[in-house]
Motif scaffolding. Structure first.
Motif, PDB file in Angstrom:
ATOM      1  N   VAL A 255       0.844  -1.205   0.000  1.00  0.00           N
ATOM      2  CA  VAL A 255       0.000   0.000   0.000  1.00  0.00           C
ATOM      3  C   VAL A 255       0.877   1.251   0.000  1.00  0.00           C
ATOM      4  O   VAL A 255       0.598   2.225  -0.721  1.00  0.00           O
ATOM      5  N   ASP A 256       1.921   1.251   0.805  1.00  0.00           N
ATOM      6  CA  ASP A 256       2.867   2.378   0.815  1.00  0.00           C
ATOM      7  C   ASP A 256       3.473   2.568  -0.567  1.00  0.00           C
ATOM      8  O   ASP A 256       3.614   3.700  -1.058  1.00  0.00           O
ATOM      9  N   ALA A 257       3.822   1.471  -1.224  1.00  0.00           N
ATOM     10  CA  ALA A 257       4.396   1.540  -2.563  1.00  0.00           C
ATOM     11  C   ALA A 257       3.403   2.142  -3.558  1.00  0.00           C
ATOM     12  O   ALA A 257       3.761   2.992  -4.381  1.00  0.00           O
ATOM     13  N   MET A 258       2.149   1.712  -3.476  1.00  0.00           N
ATOM     14  CA  MET A 258       1.132   2.254  -4.376  1.00  0.00           C
ATOM     15  C   MET A 258       0.928   3.735  -4.128  1.00  0.00           C
ATOM     16  O   MET A 258       0.767   4.527  -5.070  1.00  0.00           O
ATOM     17  N   ARG A 259       0.919   4.143  -2.856  1.00  0.00           N
ATOM     18  CA  ARG A 259       0.795   5.567  -2.523  1.00  0.00           C
ATOM     19  C   ARG A 259       1.915   6.372  -3.187  1.00  0.00           C
ATOM     20  O   ARG A 259       1.703   7.473  -3.695  1.00  0.00           O
ATOM     21  N   SER A 260       3.109   5.798  -3.194  1.00  0.00           N
ATOM     22  CA  SER A 260       4.245   6.528  -3.759  1.00  0.00           C
ATOM     23  C   SER A 260       4.087   6.757  -5.255  1.00  0.00           C
ATOM     24  O   SER A 260       4.480   7.802  -5.784  1.00  0.00           O
ATOM     25  N   LEU A 261       3.504   5.780  -5.958  1.00  0.00           N
ATOM     26  CA  LEU A 261       3.299   5.955  -7.403  1.00  0.00           C
ATOM     27  C   LEU A 261       2.175   6.945  -7.691  1.00  0.00           C
ATOM     28  O   LEU A 261       2.236   7.702  -8.667  1.00  0.00           O
ATOM     29  N   ILE A 262       1.140   6.950  -6.855  1.00  0.00           N
ATOM     30  CA  ILE A 262       0.073   7.937  -7.008  1.00  0.00           C
ATOM     31  C   ILE A 262       0.646   9.342  -6.824  1.00  0.00           C
ATOM     32  O   ILE A 262       0.348  10.267  -7.583  1.00  0.00           O
ATOM     33  N   TRP A 263       1.477   9.486  -5.800  1.00  0.00           N
ATOM     34  CA  TRP A 263       2.131  10.779  -5.543  1.00  0.00           C
ATOM     35  C   TRP A 263       3.045  11.162  -6.705  1.00  0.00           C
ATOM     36  O   TRP A 263       3.041  12.311  -7.163  1.00  0.00           O
ATOM     37  N   VAL A 382     -13.177  18.256   3.760  1.00  0.00           N
ATOM     38  CA  VAL A 382     -13.724  17.202   2.908  1.00  0.00           C
ATOM     39  C   VAL A 382     -12.793  16.925   1.734  1.00  0.00           C
ATOM     40  O   VAL A 382     -12.501  15.766   1.402  1.00  0.00           O
ATOM     41  N   ILE A 383     -12.302  17.993   1.083  1.00  0.00           N
ATOM     42  CA  ILE A 383     -11.400  17.806  -0.057  1.00  0.00           C
ATOM     43  C   ILE A 383     -10.075  17.206   0.403  1.00  0.00           C
ATOM     44  O   ILE A 383      -9.527  16.304  -0.240  1.00  0.00           O
ATOM     45  N   ALA A 384      -9.567  17.706   1.536  1.00  0.00           N
ATOM     46  CA  ALA A 384      -8.302  17.175   2.056  1.00  0.00           C
ATOM     47  C   ALA A 384      -8.436  15.702   2.406  1.00  0.00           C
ATOM     48  O   ALA A 384      -7.523  14.901   2.174  1.00  0.00           O
ATOM     49  N   SER A 385      -9.594  15.310   2.957  1.00  0.00           N
ATOM     50  CA  SER A 385      -9.819  13.907   3.289  1.00  0.00           C
ATOM     51  C   SER A 385      -9.925  13.059   2.024  1.00  0.00           C
ATOM     52  O   SER A 385      -9.398  11.940   1.967  1.00  0.00           O
ATOM     53  N   ALA A 386     -10.586  13.599   0.993  1.00  0.00           N
ATOM     54  CA  ALA A 386     -10.705  12.857  -0.268  1.00  0.00           C
ATOM     55  C   ALA A 386      -9.337  12.608  -0.877  1.00  0.00           C
ATOM     56  O   ALA A 386      -9.065  11.516  -1.393  1.00  0.00           O
ATOM     57  N   ARG A 387      -8.472  13.599  -0.808  1.00  0.00           N
ATOM     58  CA  ARG A 387      -7.119  13.430  -1.332  1.00  0.00           C
ATOM     59  C   ARG A 387      -6.386  12.333  -0.553  1.00  0.00           C
ATOM     60  O   ARG A 387      -5.758  11.449  -1.138  1.00  0.00           O
ATOM     61  N   ALA A 388      -6.463  12.407   0.775  1.00  0.00           N
ATOM     62  CA  ALA A 388      -5.759  11.425   1.605  1.00  0.00           C
ATOM     63  C   ALA A 388      -6.263  10.008   1.336  1.00  0.00           C
ATOM     64  O   ALA A 388      -5.477   9.058   1.284  1.00  0.00           O
ATOM     65  N   GLN A 389      -7.568   9.865   1.146  1.00  0.00           N
ATOM     66  CA  GLN A 389      -8.113   8.538   0.884  1.00  0.00           C
ATOM     67  C   GLN A 389      -7.660   8.002  -0.473  1.00  0.00           C
ATOM     68  O   GLN A 389      -7.419   6.803  -0.625  1.00  0.00           O
ATOM     69  N   GLN A 390      -7.537   8.895  -1.468  1.00  0.00           N
ATOM     70  CA  GLN A 390      -7.018   8.447  -2.755  1.00  0.00           C
ATOM     71  C   GLN A 390      -5.555   8.029  -2.647  1.00  0.00           C
ATOM     72  O   GLN A 390      -5.058   7.248  -3.461  1.00  0.00           O
ATOM     73  N   LEU A 391      -4.879   8.540  -1.613  1.00  0.00           N
ATOM     74  CA  LEU A 391      -3.501   8.163  -1.341  1.00  0.00           C
ATOM     75  C   LEU A 391      -3.422   6.978  -0.377  1.00  0.00           C
ATOM     76  O   LEU A 391      -2.389   6.732   0.228  1.00  0.00           O
TER      77      LEU A 391
END
Length: 650
Positions: A255-263, A382-391
């Motif tokens: 999951v950490d790896a996937m987050r890094s590619l999204i970023w 709400v927007i900040a939470s949506a971003r974090a969840q996509q990460l």
């Protein structure tokens, strides 16, 4: 962007790795040869499992030490390649990674290398396999991606192309702009890895210290920008060799790896947008191989996330304990006012100006006080939470009743709960009305703000935490430092907003093994790291005031137990700064610490530790921007002695 990851990045068996990659949401994987060789799964089993999990099998690797050899060795290499190509057919894979020769190369001749690679490409073509030729940074004769690609161009075979690996390119400081001149159909594969900037041999650096994008210091967005401009549209795959990752929980690491590619995808899109003018200028001069009309015209579509501004400040800090008496006393001695209990929860609010501390009594029995949550003021929760969840940040549920503030909550890698709060221009917090009337306005008493929060990180999640706070909260990592303590070096990573309204200090500290009977192995409660280990480094919340001496005298009068600073410290302080004797005497009397640099001065003191938590009061004079780093070893030593003295008298 099609995402991928090499199985060598993860712990566990091949089956466990594949399942974790599917759960994390990767499109495909690279199968590292050793993972297949040691697996009880047949190639056919792996092929079926990948299909069932929805994973593409993008690359088989590595094939080593092929070129620059004598004819007899070449024949052996071709026989070995033929066997691997047949294996790939059983796996249903069509691309293999071939590294430039390190171990058996004896002939430095580009013409010979091209001829040998041509024979490999012909054999690969017979099996329907593509060969991605990669320049290792420590290759004996070929260690530069441009050199490797010149060989690919010379061979000019449809089954031979280039693999671009960010580590091998950026670790050698090769210019990445020439990537744009490579024909997109000749870029067969792209691998990415980040790394801290280290002074050591490249091989050791590569084998042990690679990290996921966003966790190191390489300019990966620029690298990927040039790859996108070249017209590449294939997989972007992580290849990270890291001792910690290969010991950590496989699903969490994936999951950490996937987050890094999204970023990385978002950062690469930003780089392309920011450099659109230079691309247009290049197109006008006729030297750009890529489409000049803008990022969205590239074959590789780079997605972005909801845009959020950095936090405006801390809204609150929460400490959880089932026995709040010591914390109540400590906060009262510091000058905090008790603002009441929550009307529906076992929670207290204490404040000093805009510095708010919540004591949460909803903790398991006999759990020591520990920092449990932090609130941050943001423009749009709400927007900040949506971003974090996509990460891939886990959502933290919070029960609320009518007329109670609805917080957006996410969990940090160390399980600290992060709440995204609606900020206000005057620094107040609307939710305080839940503790009583009239608390929406700043207290008339002493004024303070949360200056910084210091969180101890489990060893296996330190790099993950850096990426989490960078990507989800837009905090900027500063150069890390190492601080000496009696139990070992403490690695300290500061994360800040541009205006320093938020300062978060992450510490990777050595751990002391628990005494028998303290906690069952594998259980992890507040303030605990995994594997039954107890933190040897405590966490703290620092509050900034305008007059630290007055704050300390008032706290002393209320009976505060200060951290006792040794006399040797003040002798050294006098030698370093030649302070006014009266001022030095005041520092010594009140157990205050002091630092100074070209921009200003810093005064601070610490309380004794309660459970896993202590507090710090600070005063910044001028434009001092640090944390009193020269004083940190003193604090560590005193706390170490205090803990051991407490254990001896139990």
């Amino acid at each position: 962007m099609r995402t991928g990851i090499a199985t060598v990045c993860l712990s566990g068996t091949l089956k466990e790795k594949m399942q974790a990659c599917a759960i994390a949401g990767f499109d495909g994987i690279e199968i590292f040869e050793q993972d297949l060789v040691t697996s009880p799964l047949s190639p056919e089993d792996v092929r079926k499992m990948a299909a069932d999990l929805g994973l593409g099998l993008d690359l088989y690797q590595p094939f080593r030490d092929f070129d620059s050899v004598s004819e007899d060795i070449l024949q052996e290499n071709l026989r070995r390649a033929d066997a691997k190509f047949k294996l790939m057919s059983r796996l249903g894979m069509d691309t293999i990674l071939v590294c430039t020769n390190v171990g058996t190369a004896t002939i430095d001749d580009d013409d010979l290398r091209a001829e040998q690679l041509s024979r490999l490409a012909e054999l690969a073509g017979d099996h329907g396999v593509k060969v991605a030729y990669e320049a290792l940074a420590w290759g004996k004769y070929v260690n530069d991606y441009e050199h490797a690609h010149r060989l690919v161009d010379t061979v000019d075979h449809p089954n031979l192309g280039t693999c671009l690996d960010s580590f091998h390119i950026l670790s050698r400081d090769w210019d990445t702009a020439p990537i744009e001149a490579i024909k997109p159909e000749k870029i067969f594969f792209v691998q990415v890895a980040d790394a801290p900037k280290l002074s050591m041999d490249v091989l050791s650096w590569s084998r042990h210290y690679r990290v996921f994008p966003g966790e190191g210091q390489f300019e990966l967005a620029k690298f990927m920008g040039h790859v996108a401009r070249a017209g590449y549209s294939g997989p972007v795959s992580l290849e990270v060799f890291n001792d910690v990752f290969r010991q950590s929980d496989v699903e969490r690491t994936a999951v950490d790896a996937m987050r890094s590619l999204i970023w990385l995808e978002e950062q690469s899109a930003k780089w392309l947008d920011a450099n659109a003018a230079s691309l247009a200028a290049g197109a006008a001069s006729g030297d750009s191989p890529a489409n000049a009309a803008g990022r969205r015209r590239y074959p590789m579509e780079l997605a972005t996330l909801p845009k959020v501004a950095e936090p405006a400040g801390f809204n609150f800090a929460e400490v959880k304990t089932d026995e709040p008496a010591q914390l109540e006393t400590l906060l009262g001695q510091l000058g905090f006012e008790f603002d009441g209990r929550h009307r529906t929860k076992d929670v207290q609010l204490w404040s000093m100006g805009q510095a708010r501390v919540i004591i949460n009594e909803q903790a398991p029995s006999h759990s020591e006080p520990a920092i449990a949550a932090l609130g941050f003021d943001v423009d749009s929760p709400v927007i900040a939470s949506a971003r974090a969840q996509q990460l891939k940040a886990p959502v933290v549920p919070r029960k609320v009743q009518a007329d109670e503030e609805v917080f957006q909550g996410i969990a940090a890698p160390d399980s600290t709960e992060i709440f995204l709060c609606q900020g206000s221009p005057d620094g107040t917090a609307a939710w305080t009305h839940e503790f009583g009337e009239g608390l929406e306005h700043p207290s008339a008493g002493a004024q303070a703000v949360i200056d910084h929060v210091n969180l101890a990180q489990p060893w296996q999640h330190f790099d993950e935490a850096v990426l989490f706070y960078t990507s989800a909260l837009a905090l900027e990592p500063q150069p890390f430092a190492e601080v000496a303590s009696p139990s070992g070096l403490v690695r300290s990573q500061v994360m800040v907003t541009s205006d320093r309204a938020v300062r978060l200090v992450l510490n990777l500290a050595p751990v002391l093994q628990q005494e028998p009977g303290q906690q069952e192995p594998g259980q992890q409660g507040p303030g605990q790291q995994g594997n039954g280990a107890r933190k040897s480094y405590q966490e703290h919340i620092a509050f900034a005031v305008d007059d630290l001496v007055a704050t300390a005298r008032a706290a002393q009068a209320r009976g505060l137990d200060f951290l006792q600073i040794p006399a040797n410290y003040y002798e050294d302080l006098d030698a370093r700064f030649a302070l006014d004797p009266a001022f030095l005497a005041t520092l010594k009397e009140l157990n205050l610490l002091y630092d100074r640099d070209a921009n200003g001065e810093f005064l601070h003191f610490y309380t004794a530790t309660v459970g896993n938590v202590f507090f710090e009061m600070v005063e910044r004079r001028g434009n001092y921007d640090g944390y009193g780093a020269p004083n940190a070893p003193v604090r560590h030593a005193v706390q170490y002695d205090s803990v051991h003295a407490h254990n001896l008298h139990r």
